[in-house]
Design a protein around this motif. Structure first.
Motif, PDB file in Angstrom:
ATOM      1  N   TYR A  95      13.005   6.795  -1.940  1.00 36.28           N
ATOM      2  CA  TYR A  95      13.666   7.725  -2.944  1.00 36.28           C
ATOM      3  C   TYR A  95      13.348   5.996  -4.329  1.00 36.28           C
ATOM      4  O   TYR A  95      13.008   6.751  -5.302  1.00 36.28           O
ATOM      5  CB  TYR A  95      14.546   7.762  -3.288  1.00 36.28           C
ATOM      6  N   PRO A  96      13.777   4.595  -3.929  1.00 30.76           N
ATOM      7  CA  PRO A  96      13.390   3.921  -5.110  1.00 30.76           C
ATOM      8  C   PRO A  96      12.126   3.918  -5.659  1.00 30.76           C
ATOM      9  O   PRO A  96      11.609   3.651  -6.746  1.00 30.76           O
ATOM     10  CB  PRO A  96      14.623   2.794  -4.402  1.00 30.76           C
ATOM     11  N   LEU A  97      10.793   3.811  -4.701  1.00 34.62           N
ATOM     12  CA  LEU A  97       9.528   4.245  -4.662  1.00 34.62           C
ATOM     13  C   LEU A  97       9.607   5.552  -5.866  1.00 34.62           C
ATOM     14  O   LEU A  97       8.705   5.115  -7.138  1.00 34.62           O
ATOM     15  CB  LEU A  97       8.767   3.944  -3.384  1.00 34.62           C
ATOM     16  N   LEU A 113       7.831   5.279  -9.567  1.00 31.20           N
ATOM     17  CA  LEU A 113       6.952   6.193  -9.983  1.00 31.20           C
ATOM     18  C   LEU A 113       6.705   7.280 -11.009  1.00 31.20           C
ATOM     19  O   LEU A 113       5.569   7.284 -11.531  1.00 31.20           O
ATOM     20  CB  LEU A 113       5.732   6.727  -9.000  1.00 31.20           C
ATOM     21  N   ARG A 114       7.653   7.665 -10.995  1.00 28.12           N
ATOM     22  CA  ARG A 114       8.357   8.524 -11.888  1.00 28.12           C
ATOM     23  C   ARG A 114       8.081   7.891 -13.919  1.00 28.12           C
ATOM     24  O   ARG A 114       7.956   8.220 -14.324  1.00 28.12           O
ATOM     25  CB  ARG A 114       9.474   9.257 -11.926  1.00 28.12           C
ATOM     26  N   ASP A 115       8.861   6.441 -13.303  1.00 24.73           N
ATOM     27  CA  ASP A 115       9.635   5.767 -15.051  1.00 24.73           C
ATOM     28  C   ASP A 115       7.738   5.138 -15.318  1.00 24.73           C
ATOM     29  O   ASP A 115       7.740   5.208 -16.258  1.00 24.73           O
ATOM     30  CB  ASP A 115      10.606   4.708 -14.325  1.00 24.73           C
ATOM     31  N   PRO A 138      18.425  34.971  -4.772  1.00 24.57           N
ATOM     32  CA  PRO A 138      17.951  34.450  -5.917  1.00 24.57           C
ATOM     33  C   PRO A 138      19.279  33.196  -6.480  1.00 24.57           C
ATOM     34  O   PRO A 138      19.968  33.710  -6.217  1.00 24.57           O
ATOM     35  CB  PRO A 138      17.595  35.880  -6.829  1.00 24.57           C
ATOM     36  N   GLY A 139      18.601  32.613  -6.804  1.00 18.07           N
ATOM     37  CA  GLY A 139      19.808  31.539  -7.383  1.00 18.07           C
ATOM     38  C   GLY A 139      19.949  30.715  -6.484  1.00 18.07           C
ATOM     39  O   GLY A 139      20.810  29.422  -6.858  1.00 18.07           O
ATOM     40  N   GLY A 140      19.068  30.564  -4.855  1.00 20.49           N
ATOM     41  CA  GLY A 140      19.819  29.836  -3.975  1.00 20.49           C
ATOM     42  C   GLY A 140      19.717  28.424  -4.612  1.00 20.49           C
ATOM     43  O   GLY A 140      18.757  27.797  -5.470  1.00 20.49           O
ATOM     44  N   PRO A 141      19.173  27.452  -3.460  1.00 24.85           N
ATOM     45  CA  PRO A 141      19.222  25.757  -3.044  1.00 24.85           C
ATOM     46  C   PRO A 141      17.826  25.468  -4.140  1.00 24.85           C
ATOM     47  O   PRO A 141      16.703  26.846  -3.239  1.00 24.85           O
ATOM     48  CB  PRO A 141      19.304  25.669  -2.060  1.00 24.85           C
ATOM     49  N   THR A 142      17.836  24.712  -4.360  1.00 23.76           N
ATOM     50  CA  THR A 142      16.519  24.511  -4.483  1.00 23.76           C
ATOM     51  C   THR A 142      15.974  23.399  -3.639  1.00 23.76           C
ATOM     52  O   THR A 142      16.518  22.042  -3.863  1.00 23.76           O
ATOM     53  CB  THR A 142      15.650  24.441  -6.169  1.00 23.76           C
ATOM     54  N   ARG A 143      14.707  23.132  -4.108  1.00 26.90           N
ATOM     55  CA  ARG A 143      14.563  21.440  -3.529  1.00 26.90           C
ATOM     56  C   ARG A 143      13.569  20.580  -4.730  1.00 26.90           C
ATOM     57  O   ARG A 143      12.969  21.406  -5.903  1.00 26.90           O
ATOM     58  CB  ARG A 143      13.136  21.320  -3.023  1.00 26.90           C
ATOM     59  N   LYS A 144      13.735  19.401  -4.712  1.00 28.63           N
ATOM     60  CA  LYS A 144      13.114  18.573  -5.427  1.00 28.63           C
ATOM     61  C   LYS A 144      11.410  18.305  -5.066  1.00 28.63           C
ATOM     62  O   LYS A 144      11.264  17.564  -3.914  1.00 28.63           O
ATOM     63  CB  LYS A 144      13.903  17.676  -6.392  1.00 28.63           C
ATOM     64  N   TYR A 145      10.706  18.750  -5.809  1.00 30.28           N
ATOM     65  CA  TYR A 145       9.156  18.337  -5.443  1.00 30.28           C
ATOM     66  C   TYR A 145       8.688  17.236  -6.595  1.00 30.28           C
ATOM     67  O   TYR A 145       9.329  17.139  -7.323  1.00 30.28           O
ATOM     68  CB  TYR A 145       8.308  20.044  -5.693  1.00 30.28           C
ATOM     69  N   TYR A 146       7.409  16.593  -6.101  1.00 33.79           N
ATOM     70  CA  TYR A 146       6.731  15.641  -6.970  1.00 33.79           C
ATOM     71  C   TYR A 146       5.313  16.195  -6.763  1.00 33.79           C
ATOM     72  O   TYR A 146       5.292  16.454  -5.944  1.00 33.79           O
ATOM     73  CB  TYR A 146       7.419  14.248  -5.818  1.00 33.79           C
ATOM     74  N   ARG A 147       4.815  15.665  -7.955  1.00 36.46           N
ATOM     75  CA  ARG A 147       3.721  15.922  -8.128  1.00 36.46           C
ATOM     76  C   ARG A 147       2.775  15.045  -8.862  1.00 36.46           C
ATOM     77  O   ARG A 147       3.123  14.395  -9.674  1.00 36.46           O
ATOM     78  CB  ARG A 147       2.960  17.397  -8.706  1.00 36.46           C
ATOM     79  N   LEU A 148       1.530  14.499  -8.675  1.00 34.21           N
ATOM     80  CA  LEU A 148       0.766  13.407  -9.596  1.00 34.21           C
ATOM     81  C   LEU A 148       0.640  14.399 -10.705  1.00 34.21           C
ATOM     82  O   LEU A 148       0.297  15.171 -10.923  1.00 34.21           O
ATOM     83  CB  LEU A 148      -0.700  13.068  -9.278  1.00 34.21           C
ATOM     84  N   THR A 149       0.930  13.244 -11.765  1.00 35.02           N
ATOM     85  CA  THR A 149       0.023  13.577 -13.393  1.00 35.02           C
ATOM     86  C   THR A 149      -1.165  12.832 -13.165  1.00 35.02           C
ATOM     87  O   THR A 149      -1.642  12.307 -12.692  1.00 35.02           O
ATOM     88  CB  THR A 149       0.890  12.588 -13.871  1.00 35.02           C
ATOM     89  N   VAL A 196       0.840  -1.239   0.126  1.00 35.78           N
ATOM     90  CA  VAL A 196      -0.199  -0.218  -0.128  1.00 35.78           C
ATOM     91  C   VAL A 196       0.936   1.340   0.213  1.00 35.78           C
ATOM     92  O   VAL A 196       0.291   2.471  -0.127  1.00 35.78           O
ATOM     93  CB  VAL A 196      -1.076   0.163   0.791  1.00 35.78           C
ATOM     94  N   VAL A 197       1.984   1.007   0.393  1.00 41.20           N
ATOM     95  CA  VAL A 197       3.083   2.070   0.733  1.00 41.20           C
ATOM     96  C   VAL A 197       2.950   3.211  -0.865  1.00 41.20           C
ATOM     97  O   VAL A 197       2.738   3.927  -0.856  1.00 41.20           O
ATOM     98  CB  VAL A 197       4.232   1.965   0.923  1.00 41.20           C
ATOM     99  N   GLU A 198       2.702   2.696  -2.415  1.00 40.26           N
ATOM    100  CA  GLU A 198       2.576   3.484  -3.379  1.00 40.26           C
ATOM    101  C   GLU A 198       1.508   4.078  -3.371  1.00 40.26           C
ATOM    102  O   GLU A 198       1.272   5.467  -3.930  1.00 40.26           O
ATOM    103  CB  GLU A 198       2.646   2.736  -4.476  1.00 40.26           C
ATOM    104  N   PHE A 199       0.028   3.754  -3.331  1.00 39.33           N
ATOM    105  CA  PHE A 199      -0.436   4.756  -2.582  1.00 39.33           C
ATOM    106  C   PHE A 199      -1.106   5.362  -2.185  1.00 39.33           C
ATOM    107  O   PHE A 199      -1.316   6.210  -1.969  1.00 39.33           O
ATOM    108  CB  PHE A 199      -2.080   3.383  -2.955  1.00 39.33           C
ATOM    109  N   CYS A 200      -0.119   5.729  -0.642  1.00 44.86           N
ATOM    110  CA  CYS A 200      -0.300   6.432   0.232  1.00 44.86           C
ATOM    111  C   CYS A 200       0.628   7.302  -0.039  1.00 44.86           C
ATOM    112  O   CYS A 200       0.112   8.920   0.226  1.00 44.86           O
ATOM    113  CB  CYS A 200       0.540   5.572   1.741  1.00 44.86           C
ATOM    114  N   VAL A 201       1.672   7.108  -0.780  1.00 47.27           N
ATOM    115  CA  VAL A 201       2.585   8.723  -1.539  1.00 47.27           C
ATOM    116  C   VAL A 201       2.064   8.968  -2.103  1.00 47.27           C
ATOM    117  O   VAL A 201       1.250  10.473  -2.473  1.00 47.27           O
ATOM    118  CB  VAL A 201       4.006   7.519  -2.655  1.00 47.27           C
ATOM    119  N   LEU A 202       1.411   8.315  -3.676  1.00 46.92           N
ATOM    120  CA  LEU A 202      -0.396   9.178  -4.323  1.00 46.92           C
ATOM    121  C   LEU A 202      -1.134   9.983  -3.137  1.00 46.92           C
ATOM    122  O   LEU A 202      -1.467  11.092  -4.178  1.00 46.92           O
ATOM    123  CB  LEU A 202      -0.494   8.272  -5.809  1.00 46.92           C
TER     124      LEU A 202
END
Length: 117
Positions: free
Chosen positions: A49-51, A55-57, A75-86, A13-19
């Motif tokens: 992260y492997p999960l 999900l991205r693949d 400006p131009g400082g650190p950024t974070r990688k965010y994830y969102r649903l398609t 179920v963890v995949e669906f919890c992430v979604l």
């Protein structure tokens, strides 16, 4: 023995919890990991992260970079990688949601003592 059952349930179920979390709003990895570890759904961020990669693949989520809104750096400082649903991720989650309640209800009816249909 019970730990094995718990591990198998989490994997299922963890995949669906992430979604489900990403359906609420885009999140970065540490946010997702915190939400999942506090509920004992993952052991550590290293398992997340492997999960996310899988999900991205499968094109269920996309990653994008965004500057942390609370940062005071230039400006131009650190950024974070965010994830969102398609849209495909939203459909996948909707199909799971439609099946989850009847599934868990059926399992509960079978495994709970003295309960009959």
């Amino acid at each position: 023995m019970l730990d094995d059952v718990t591990t198998q349930l989490r994997r299922g179920v963890v995949e669906f919890c992430v979604l489900g979390l990403l359906a609420r709003s885009p999140m970065y990895g540490w946010q997702l990991a915190a939400a999942l570890t506090e509920r004992d759904l993952i052991a550590s961020i290293g398992t997340l992260y492997p999960l996310l990669g899988r999900l991205r693949d499968r094109e269920l989520i996309v990653a994008f970079e965004q500057r942390n809104e609370g940062q005071q750096s230039a400006p131009g400082g650190p950024t974070r990688k965010y994830y969102r649903l398609t849209p495909l991720g939203e459909e996948h989650l909707a199909r799971f949601r439609a099946q989850w309640r009847p599934f868990t209800q059926s399992v509960s009816e079978i495994i709970e003592e003295g309960k009959t249909r």
